[in-house]
Design an enzyme around this catalytic site. Sequence first.
Site, PDB file in Angstrom:
ATOM      1  N   GLU A 117       0.837  -1.202   0.000  1.00 15.03           N
ATOM      2  CA  GLU A 117       0.000   0.000   0.000  1.00 15.03           C
ATOM      3  C   GLU A 117       0.874   1.255   0.000  1.00 15.03           C
ATOM      4  O   GLU A 117       1.608   1.482   0.960  1.00 15.03           O
ATOM      5  CB  GLU A 117      -0.899  -0.011   1.243  1.00 15.03           C
ATOM      6  CG  GLU A 117      -1.678  -1.313   1.377  1.00 15.03           C
ATOM      7  CD  GLU A 117      -2.333  -1.498   2.763  1.00 15.03           C
ATOM      8  OE1 GLU A 117      -2.353  -0.530   3.545  1.00 15.03           O
ATOM      9  OE2 GLU A 117      -2.803  -2.615   3.032  1.00 15.03           O
ATOM     10  N   LYS A 119       2.405   4.553   0.781  1.00 12.25           N
ATOM     11  CA  LYS A 119       2.292   5.202   2.095  1.00 12.25           C
ATOM     12  C   LYS A 119       2.095   6.696   1.920  1.00 12.25           C
ATOM     13  O   LYS A 119       3.025   7.426   1.572  1.00 12.25           O
ATOM     14  CB  LYS A 119       3.567   4.917   2.888  1.00 12.25           C
ATOM     15  CG  LYS A 119       3.558   5.433   4.299  1.00 12.25           C
ATOM     16  CD  LYS A 119       4.744   4.860   5.059  1.00 12.25           C
ATOM     17  CE  LYS A 119       4.834   5.391   6.471  1.00 12.25           C
ATOM     18  NZ  LYS A 119       5.129   6.812   6.558  1.00 12.25           N
ATOM     19  N   CYS A 403      36.114  15.770  25.198  1.00 12.14           N
ATOM     20  CA  CYS A 403      34.745  16.282  25.112  1.00 12.14           C
ATOM     21  C   CYS A 403      34.816  17.768  25.491  1.00 12.14           C
ATOM     22  O   CYS A 403      35.679  18.148  26.296  1.00 12.14           O
ATOM     23  CB  CYS A 403      33.874  15.512  26.094  1.00 12.14           C
ATOM     24  SG  CYS A 403      32.198  16.153  26.257  1.00 12.14           S
TER      25      CYS A 403
END
Length: 675
Positions: A117, A119, A403
């Site tokens: 189907e 979408k 970091c």
Amino acid sequence: MNKKKIISEYNKKLELLNKLNKYYFDRSKPIATDKEYDDLKREIIFLENKYEFLKSKNSPSKSVGHKPSKNFKKANHKVPMLSLANAFSEEDLINFEKKITNFLLKKEGFEISYSAEPKIDGISASLTYKNGNFVRGLSRGDGKEGEDITINLKTIKDIPQHISSKDFPEEIDIRGEVFIQNSDFENLKDKFANPRNAASGSLRQKNPEDTKKIPLNFIAYTFGFEKGLKVENQSDYLKKLKEWGFKINPLNKLIVGVKNLIDNYNGIEKKRADLNFDIDGIVYKVNDFALQKRLGNVANAPRWAVAHKFSSNKAVSQIKDIEIQIGRTGALTPVAKIKPINIGGVQVSNATLHNEDEITRKDIRIGDIVTVERAGDVIPHVVAVDVLKRKKTSKKFVFPAKCPCGYETIKEYNKITKKFDAVRRCPDRGFECNRIAKEKLKHFVSKEAFNIDGFGKKIVEKFWELSLIKLPQDIFKLDYDKIEKLDGWGKLSADNLRYSVDEKKQISLERFVYSLGIRHIGLENAKLLSRYFGSFQKFKTLSKKNNYSDLLNIDGIGETQLVSIKNFFSKNINLKILNELDKVINIQDAKVVNTKGLLRDKSFLVTGKLNNISRAEVKSLIEENSGTTVSSVSKKLNYLITGEKPTKKKIESAKALKIKIIDQDEFLRMLNKTG
Ligand code: IVH
């Protein structure tokens, strides 16, 4: 009246309107008559027309084309509205089919029929019909709870108000997509970014008259709760939908096998540009309902369906910079800041570079001309570098070893693959790294966790910078007087936020565990833990434990999860957060899923090979009937199911502990099924 006074009058009226809306939509307790409400609205619009300087994004005159209201009544879906897993390639589809055949214990070559189907990219809605009458329509919401948008759905001509067909079920939730046709969107282009936004905006207007102004369509494709539905497969269901007066997608097809799915996909992709509605892929559903039922769901998506997304759009652009983003689990993700470029209708200015290894492998550098790919709702990524266009002066990108919070980053060693991770991480020390902490808070308020309306990522960032929130519990102790005075806020917005936060002070244990953002504890594992512990108090006892190995009894929790849970509870800051949250919110005990289940309070373990049924299916059968599965023999085990060539040690330990040992037939008899 001077300008200041007029503005103040106007704002007062707006605030009152907001209050009336809240009582009407959220609390279902109107505190004004319809006439009073309409008069107030008229007065506001009158003032706006008279004084040009009056402008507010909350003005009732601006409801179409502006951020829709958050104030619709909420209601639970009787059967949750699930989402779909994605597939992008033939390989993904082969894997999807393989998983199904393995689960069903079918041999390779077993033919599966799929309902394919296209979408539609719109807004899903669930329409409840009782005795043939359309009685209520809900938006998807978070899948469990949607918004009651009945009045707006009633304006859509494709939605039948009454169905008198004899075979129409006594009660059924018809589900499908609300969307706007591309030709209609042409006239709305200046108001909305794309047809999907237009449909969403229109559907969520408070006044159905505003919804009517934008022509919406509805295509039906599935159902939720039903009583009296007599069809055995999806393609017959689609036929019935048509007979009952619903529109269905004219391009739906019944297809056998992956090869034919691909042919159909290629064909539809060619037609895509000529369609009058936007599609972003094709949904494949195992056609047979009996097989669907056996396959069941994982987390919040069915095992029996997948969305095959259309291949991406690509474009060439230049990398201006490479930024390192720190995720909730400390992962350092490099992101290319590219010269903004339109890819398939969407303006793209960021593209993920995944991780350090990817940068090294492709030798991606700042200044490079690159091809960027965007597929559906997935984050755009860099696919290739045009090395020939590179300047001689260009330098290799050096991935930061630290970091931004100052900590050295690490690459973890994976004991299973015996390799170092491709991802570099800032070691998560609780809430010490600012970047990680902010991401944890974003996760905490996100849709599948606390789901606090209007508390988005930007607000987390802003409140963090202002030190209004640093830890999760701060969210429930916000200083609204301070917030009210912030730039761009005001009483109205602060009140709305307070309302949204207060509303979420009640939370299920499952969501709560998920919201903590423990690494490797996603939705499915959070559910397992919540069922195992049953209550927050029991879950918290983990903090007093030295030995976590009991957790391995939970089928689905392995060494990786165990280490991560242990790590979480070993940090004082996390224990403090749990205690503080306990004071300000109400964490509900886990619901017993199906109290009527035949296997309630019983636990099982399988050893050896069973006949014609896979392990995965046995597990799913047990859970469906309220039993649990464990992964080792212990006092907690009630039944050991034995098949061919069982593990001797398991049988011996079960005997020693006087645990009932049963075979497959006995097990099936417990379920009232014969062997
Ligand atoms: S079935 C349990 N069928 O896709 C399966 N969904 O990612 C889920 N959608 O929220 C629904 N066309 O908005 C189904 N033919 C179709 C669909 C479809 C579009 C959307 C729907 C859903 C989303 C799932």
